[in-house]
Design an enzyme around this catalytic site. Structure first.
Site, PDB file in Angstrom:
ATOM      1  N   LYS A   1       0.841  -1.193   0.000  1.00 43.69           N
ATOM      2  CA  LYS A   1       0.000   0.000   0.000  1.00 43.69           C
ATOM      3  C   LYS A   1       0.876   1.243   0.000  1.00 43.69           C
ATOM      4  CE  LYS A   1      -4.306   0.600   2.541  1.00 43.69           C
ATOM      5  NZ  LYS A   1      -4.839   0.572   3.899  1.00 43.69           N
TER       6      LYS A   1
HETATM    7  C1  E4P Z   1      -8.246   0.991   4.549  1.00 45.71           C
HETATM    8  O1  E4P Z   1      -7.522   0.668   3.654  1.00 45.71           O
HETATM    9  C2  E4P Z   1      -8.204   2.330   5.174  1.00 45.71           C
HETATM   10  O2  E4P Z   1      -6.949   2.582   5.710  1.00 45.71           O
HETATM   11  C3  E4P Z   1      -9.266   2.421   6.227  1.00 45.71           C
HETATM   12  O3  E4P Z   1     -10.485   1.951   5.678  1.00 45.71           O
HETATM   13  C4  E4P Z   1      -9.436   3.817   6.784  1.00 45.71           C
HETATM   14  O4  E4P Z   1     -10.557   3.826   7.620  1.00 45.71           O
HETATM   15  P1  E4P Z   1     -10.863   5.036   8.640  1.00 45.71           P
HETATM   16  O5  E4P Z   1     -11.163   6.250   7.826  1.00 45.71           O
HETATM   17  O6  E4P Z   1     -12.053   4.569   9.410  1.00 45.71           O
HETATM   18  O7  E4P Z   1      -9.638   5.214   9.469  1.00 45.71           O
END
Ligand code: E4P
Length: 253
Positions: free
Chosen positions: A82
């Site tokens: 990522k």
């Molecule tokens: C997933 O890849 C993201 O990092 C995550 O869904 C972020 O979620 P949040 O906005 O609830 O922290």
């Protein structure tokens, strides 16, 4: 639409996988910090039980991200690296994708950003619906627009609806045509729930147990099935004497 868990907690992944509904996991530095485990160790552990595990780089500069991304990619074949949707992140993602590593471009908040992710050959782009809602924008509208733009442009990058906060987000992501939705464990559990399912299952079991009790047999859920469980029709059929000849059979009809 595939369902991913947005967590770095092994036990949650284990539970979701045992239910047969989870196809992947997304982690981020916040989730890793919350899990309180070593990043590499935890990602490797999760990769043992599920495919498609996103693990995020924490370097800030392009070249550092490339080095870190290469290292993360060696952790397990199920890892997806990522990178953030910054110029450094995309620059690094381009190099890593060129080397055959699957890249998830995270922190996407617009169609234009999603086009940039596609341009570097990202395997996944992650628009954050909940965080857009938090600032009074329509997060799922952005997800739907990215899906539409990708379809129009015949872009193969998968759209992963992220930052999901409730079950309605999951429904909306599916209707928007997202390829994947990643959600916290609590939201996944809520997907199973419907009062009519709970009430219906309770009633089925009550009726079954009552009928068994009335017929004098044990209401044990079938674990120790008795011959008496044959249907009434079957019992009558099996009680009839077997005709010895075709002629006898004809006279008995
Ligand atoms: C997933 O890849 C993201 O990092 C995550 O869904 C972020 O979620 P949040 O906005 O609830 O922290």
């Amino acid at each position: 639409m595939k369902l991913f868990l947005d967590t770095a907690i092994y036990e949650e992944v284990e539970q979701g996988v045992s239910w047969g509904v989870v196809d992947g996991v997304t982690t981020n530095p916040t989730l890793i910090a919350k899990a309180g485990m070593d990043h590499e160790e935890q990602v490797k552990r999760i990769c043992q039980i599920v495919g498609n595990v996103s693990a995020e780089v924490v370097s800030e500069k392009r070249d550092d991200m490339i080095v870190e991304g290469r290292r993360i990619a060696t952790w397990h074949k199920n890892v997806i690296v990522k990178v953030p949707l910054t110029s450094d992140g995309l620059g690094a993602g381009k190099v890593l994708a060129g080397e055959g590593t699957r890249i998830n471009v995270t922190l996407c908040f617009s169609v234009n950003q999603a086009l940039l992710a596609a341009a570097i050959g990202a395997y996944i782009v992650s628009p954050f619906a909940g965080r857009l809602d938090d600032i009074n924008e329509d997060g799922m509208r952005v997800v739907a627009d990215i899906v539409a733009a990708y379809r129009q442009q015949e872009i193969k990058t998968k759209v992963l609806a992220a930052s999901i906060r409730n079950p309605m987000h999951v429904t909306q992501a599916a209707l928007a045509g997202a390829d994947i939705a990643t959600m916290p464990f609590g939201v996944l559990k809520m997907l199973f729930e419907h009062p009519l399912t709970t009430a219906g299952q309770k009633k089925f079991l009550e009726d079954y147990r009552q009928a068994r009790a009335a017929s004098g047999s044990k209401a044990d859920g079938g674990a120790r099935a008795q011959p008496d469980e044959r249907s009434e029709y079957r019992k009558m059929q099996e009680a009839k004497p077997v005709p010895s000849t075709a002629a006898e059979a004809a006279t008995k009809r």
